[in-house]
Design an enzyme around this catalytic site. Structure first.
Site, mmCIF file in Angstrom:
data_model
loop_
_atom_site.group_PDB
_atom_site.id
_atom_site.type_symbol
_atom_site.label_atom_id
_atom_site.label_comp_id
_atom_site.label_asym_id
_atom_site.label_seq_id
_atom_site.Cartn_x
_atom_site.Cartn_y
_atom_site.Cartn_z
ATOM 1 N N TYR A 143 0.820 -1.137 -0.120
ATOM 2 C CA TYR A 143 0.108 -0.027 -0.117
ATOM 3 C C TYR A 143 0.940 1.382 0.081
ATOM 4 O O TYR A 143 0.207 2.457 -0.242
ATOM 5 C CB TYR A 143 -0.980 -0.003 1.263
ATOM 6 N N LYS A 194 3.819 -15.167 1.538
ATOM 7 C CA LYS A 194 3.735 -16.200 0.113
ATOM 8 C C LYS A 194 5.112 -16.345 -0.181
ATOM 9 O O LYS A 194 5.607 -15.719 -1.323
ATOM 10 C CB LYS A 194 2.951 -15.359 -0.913
ATOM 11 N N ASP A 227 -2.846 -17.855 1.246
ATOM 12 C CA ASP A 227 -4.096 -18.395 0.663
ATOM 13 C C ASP A 227 -4.324 -19.809 1.332
ATOM 14 O O ASP A 227 -5.338 -19.760 1.644
ATOM 15 C CB ASP A 227 -3.759 -19.085 -0.935
ATOM 16 N N ASP A 251 -4.877 -7.118 5.919
ATOM 17 C CA ASP A 251 -6.290 -6.436 5.646
ATOM 18 C C ASP A 251 -7.437 -7.313 5.083
ATOM 19 O O ASP A 251 -8.528 -7.377 5.510
ATOM 20 C CB ASP A 251 -5.944 -5.673 4.180
ATOM 21 N N ASP A 255 -10.361 -9.181 7.891
ATOM 22 C CA ASP A 255 -11.742 -8.852 7.652
ATOM 23 C C ASP A 255 -12.439 -10.409 7.624
ATOM 24 O O ASP A 255 -13.622 -10.489 8.243
ATOM 25 C CB ASP A 255 -11.980 -8.415 6.273
#
Ligand code: NAD
Length: 368
Positions: A143, A194, A227, A251, A255
Site C-alpha cells: 500500500y 507467500k 492462501d 487487510d 476481515d
C-alpha cells in the site's frame, strides 16, 4: 500514589460520539475504582473537524495525540462530506494521525462471545470459544511501496504498478509485537506470507525465523502461505493463537476473521508503535466499524466495539489487565443476560438503545 494517565478522545462523526459517550462512562467507572486517574482531553476529528476547523485533523490535535499516553478514536466520514476535496476528506484525518504517531502494528482480536455463537457464519462448534489475534503490519508493504502509479505505454495501453516491499527492520518490529502478545496468550505465532512466489515473503519468513530463535525461543513459531491461511481460518479457526502478517494479507485475513464473530458492532482494534527509550509506546484504539450514517442519531448503535477498544487501551497502553478483563467479562454478561441493540438483538426479544446497553454494562461493572 495512583499513576496519572493522559488520553485523548476523538469521537469523530456519525455514531462515533454516541458510542464514545458510553466508553466515557466506563472510563469514569475505572477512575471511581481508585485504581487509576486519568486526564482526559477531547477534540474533533474527521468531518466534525472539517466543520469546526476546515481540516480533518489540526496540527494541534496531532500534537496532543503524540503527547498523551493513548488515543481512543471513534469513527469518521459520512455523506455530508462526500464532496470535500480528496486531500481533506474525513478519512485523511485518520490516516494522518496513524502516520504521525508511527503506529505500525494493527491488532485485530477475533473473539466469539458464547451468547453470539449463532451469529457466526460458521457452525457453532467451529467458533465456540474462538479467541485469535491478527497482527497486521499497517504502514508498509504494497500500500506504500514505490514505484507505484498508472502509466500510459507507447502503444497507448496503460499499466498500473504497486510494489510489495519490506525491510528487515519493518519485519522485526511487527514480529516483536506478535511474539510479545503470544507470550501473554497461548504462546503460539503463525507467520503468514507467500514465500513460495514472492521474495518479500521469503525475507519475511527468514527474518521471523531468526527473530524467534534469537529473542523468543519460548514462543512457538509456524509459517503458512496466505492462501492456505484463508482456507484454514474458514475450516478450523481455533487452531490459531496469534497470526502475524503484512499489510495486504492482513487487510484481507483480518476481515475474514472478523466475520467469524458475526458482528461488526463488537469488534475493537488497537494499533501500536515502537517503545521509546523510556518504555513509552504510542497506542491508537478504535472500533473497526465506520460512522454508520444510516443509524446515526437514532440512539441504536451498538457501543460495545468502542468499549472493547477502551479495554484494549487499558491492557496494552496502561498495563491494566484486571480492568480490561473485567470490562470484557461484563460485556459478555450483558450480551447473555440483558437486552441487545438491534444489530445483534436476539430473536423474539425487544432491542434496547445505545444508552440502555451502556446502563446495563455499568450495572454489571458496579456489581463487581
Ligand atoms: P459502517 O461500518 O459505518 O457500517 C456498515 C453497516 O454496519 C451499516 O449498516 C451500519 O449501520 C452497521 N454498523 C456499523 N457499526 C455499527 C454499530 N456499532 N452498531 C450497529 N450497527 C453498526 O461502514 P460503511 O457504511 O461502509 O461506512 C460508513 C462511513 O464510515 C463511510 O463514510 C466510511 O468511509 C466510514 N468508515 C470509517 C471508518 C473509520 O473511521 N475507521 C471505517 C470504516 C468506514
Amino acid at each position: 500514589m495512583i499513576p496519572n494517565k493522559t488520553l485523548l478522545l476523538l469521537p469523530g462523526d456519525g455514531i462515533g460520539p454516541e458510542v464514545m459517550a458510553q466508553a466515557r462512562r466506563v472510563l469514569d467507572w475505572v477512575q471511581s475504582s481508585g485504581r487509576a486517574s486519568f486526564t482526559i482531553f477531547q477534540d474533533h476529528a474527521g468531518g466534525a473537524a472539517i466543520d469546526a476547523y476546515g481540516v480533518p485533523v489540526t496540527d494541534a490535535t496531532v500534537a496532543k495525540a503524540k503527547e498523551v499516553d493513548a488515543v481512543l478514536f471513534g469513527s469518521v466520514g459520512g455523506p455530508k462530506w462526500d464532496s470535500v476535496p480528496f486531500a481533506i476528506r474525513p478519512e485523511a484525518g485518520l490516516l494522518r494521525l496513524r502516520a504521525e504517531l508511527q503506529v505500525f502494528a494493527n491488532l485485530r482480536p477475533a473473539k466469539v462471545f458464547d451468547a453470539l455463537v449463532e451469529s457466526s457464519s460458521l457452525k457453532p462448534e467451529l467458533v465456540r470459544g474462538l479467541d485469535i489475534m491478527i497482527v497486521r503490519e499497517c504502514i508498509g508493504g504494497i500500500y506504500f511501496g514505490e514505484p507505484r502509479g498508472i502509466e500510459t505505454l507507447p502503444d497507448g495501453s496503460r499499466r498500473g504498478v504497486n510494489t510489495e516491499v519490506y525491510t528487515t527492520r519493518e519485519i522485526e518490529r511487527v514480529g516483536r509485537v506478535a511474539f510479545d502478545l503470544a507470550r501473554k496468550r497461548q504462546g503460539r505465532v503463525c507467520s503468514v506470507e507467500k514465500a513460495n512466489v514472492m521474495e518479500s515473503g521469503l525475507l519475511w519468513r527468514q527474518v521471523m525465523t531468526a527473530l524467534q530463535a534469537a529473542e523468543y525461543p519460548d514462543v512457538s513459531l509456524g509459517h503458512m502461505y496466505a492462501d492456505n491461511c484463508a482456507m484454514q481460518l474458514a475450516k478450523n479457526p481455533k487452531q490459531f493463537d496469534v497470526i502475524v502478517t503484512g499489510n495486504l494479507f492482513g487487510d484481507i485475513l483480518s476481515d475474514l476473521a472478523a466475520m467469524l464473530t458475526g458482528s461488526l458492532g463488537l469488534l475493537p482494534s488497537a494499533t501500536l508503535g515502537a517503545r521509546d527509550a523510556t518504555g513509552r509506546r504510542p497506542g491508537f484504539y478504535e472500533p473497526i466499524h465506520g460512522s454508520a450514517p444510516d443509524i446515526a442519531g437514532k440512539g441504536i448503535a451498538n457501543p460495545m466495539a468502542q468499549i472493547l477498544s477502551l479495554a484494549l487501551l487499558l491492557r496494552y497502553s496502561f498495563d491494566m489487565e484486571e480492568d480490561a478483563a473485567a470490562i470484557e467479562a461484563a460485556v459478555e454478561r450483558v450480551l447473555t443476560t440483558a437486552g441487545r441493540t438491534p444489530d445483534i438483538a436476539a430473536p423474539g426479544r425487544a432491542a434496547i438503545s445505545t444508552t440502555e446497553m451502556g446502563d446495563a454494562l455499568i450495572a454489571e461493572l458496579a456489581a463487581l
